[in-house]
Design a protein around this motif. Sequence first.
Motif, PDB file in Angstrom:
ATOM      1  N   GLU A  62       0.859  -1.181  -0.103  1.00 56.05           N
ATOM      2  CA  GLU A  62       0.143  -0.066  -0.016  1.00 56.05           C
ATOM      3  C   GLU A  62       0.891   1.314   0.085  1.00 56.05           C
ATOM      4  N   VAL A  63       2.175   1.245   0.752  1.00 56.91           N
ATOM      5  CA  VAL A  63       2.856   2.353   0.428  1.00 56.91           C
ATOM      6  C   VAL A  63       3.250   2.727  -0.918  1.00 56.91           C
ATOM      7  N   PHE A  64       3.547   1.821  -1.690  1.00 58.41           N
ATOM      8  CA  PHE A  64       3.706   2.059  -3.180  1.00 58.41           C
ATOM      9  C   PHE A  64       2.612   2.023  -4.054  1.00 58.41           C
ATOM     10  N   ASN A  65       1.228   2.312  -3.426  1.00 58.11           N
ATOM     11  CA  ASN A  65       0.123   2.354  -3.970  1.00 58.11           C
ATOM     12  C   ASN A  65      -0.231   1.202  -4.970  1.00 58.11           C
ATOM     13  N   ILE A  66       0.214   0.122  -4.282  1.00 61.12           N
ATOM     14  CA  ILE A  66      -0.240  -1.288  -4.867  1.00 61.12           C
ATOM     15  C   ILE A  66      -1.298  -1.878  -4.332  1.00 61.12           C
ATOM     16  N   SER A  67      -2.476  -2.349  -4.903  1.00 57.58           N
ATOM     17  CA  SER A  67      -3.694  -2.985  -4.290  1.00 57.58           C
ATOM     18  C   SER A  67      -3.512  -4.197  -3.619  1.00 57.58           C
ATOM     19  N   PRO A  68      -3.998  -4.588  -2.146  1.00 61.18           N
ATOM     20  CA  PRO A  68      -3.639  -5.509  -1.456  1.00 61.18           C
ATOM     21  C   PRO A  68      -4.030  -7.025  -2.210  1.00 61.18           C
ATOM     22  N   VAL A  69      -3.103  -7.957  -2.262  1.00 65.89           N
ATOM     23  CA  VAL A  69      -3.334  -8.921  -2.647  1.00 65.89           C
ATOM     24  C   VAL A  69      -3.881 -10.284  -1.587  1.00 65.89           C
ATOM     25  N   GLU A  70      -4.613 -11.114  -2.247  1.00 72.46           N
ATOM     26  CA  GLU A  70      -5.189 -12.074  -1.364  1.00 72.46           C
ATOM     27  C   GLU A  70      -4.128 -13.506  -1.369  1.00 72.46           C
ATOM     28  N   TRP A  71      -3.152 -13.306  -0.670  1.00 72.74           N
ATOM     29  CA  TRP A  71      -1.990 -14.246  -0.625  1.00 72.74           C
ATOM     30  C   TRP A  71      -2.513 -15.501  -0.155  1.00 72.74           C
ATOM     31  N   ILE A  72      -3.528 -15.312   0.858  1.00 76.79           N
ATOM     32  CA  ILE A  72      -3.906 -16.858   1.471  1.00 76.79           C
ATOM     33  C   ILE A  72      -5.322 -17.146   0.813  1.00 76.79           C
ATOM     34  N   GLY A  73      -6.137 -15.874   0.584  1.00 80.33           N
ATOM     35  CA  GLY A  73      -7.644 -16.194   0.285  1.00 80.33           C
ATOM     36  C   GLY A  73      -7.656 -16.573  -1.025  1.00 80.33           C
TER      37      GLY A  73
END
Length: 298
Positions: free
Chosen positions: A141-152
């Motif tokens: 998020e610091v680099f304006n990248i959307s969160p990723v569902e690494w587990i979901g």
Amino acid sequence: MLKTNKKRWDYIAFLYIMPWIIGFLVFQLYPIVSSFIYSFTEYPIIARPEFVGLDNYIKILTKDREFLNSLKVTFSYALFALPLKLGFALFVALILNMKLKFINGFRTMFYLPSILGSSVGIAIVWRFIFGYTGIINQILEVFNISPVEWIGNPDLAIYNIGLLTVWQFGSSMVLFLAGLKNIPQVYYEAAKIDGASKIRSFFNITLPLLSPIIFFNLIMQMINCLQEYTSAAIITNGGPMKSTYLYGMLLYDNAFKFFKMGYASALSWVLFAIILIFTFILFKKSSMWVHYGDGGDF
């Protein structure tokens, strides 16, 4: 007199190894034999086992869809985690084999994850790090990248589990490091005189002489990967959509959730047969790429 003393020392030696013998008989041999017998029974734990012959094995191989799914997931997990773990362990071993300042401290630091990596606590920390609101997504998020569902995400979850296994590279790294220490430096000196680059020396000297260690690590880590349970059970509980439902979870669920101890025993022997087949194939093919200093062969 000599015979009496010899018998006395024999008894003393027997007493020293008695704890191991008892532990082996009670905690290893008895469970192995019992599970083999129970695999031919219907055993709900709270009642007496009833003999059903090969019914459990027939059901596993012909009717149980969860068996095929868990086997597929386990193979996918192993194919991802195994080469990555061995490759990373060898890479770190090469670095730690260099003559650097405070190298012993670095070796200890790199080995620590293997001591802690398989614990439930580390699996919980791993789930926290890669959760949707975890540390990794906060950094993104610091680099304006959307969160990723690494587990979901079903397509990513199995790789997340595999990365935890890769993080436990310490035992393989130590063996690689020991093997690197045993390679005579005269080979590298001769190659340098002949004008060979470091990359060529690595492929023509290091890898061939390290191949017995690579083979041993490959066998041991393959067995560990096919038996994996803790990481998937704690981080994803087999989800999402059973994309991380490893074989170990299938076995555990049948034994301790559904109380089908006979069926779970049959599953364990099927897994044993699978591991035995893969191990046999690796041993048969090892002569093609494993080189021993004394010219030995299996």
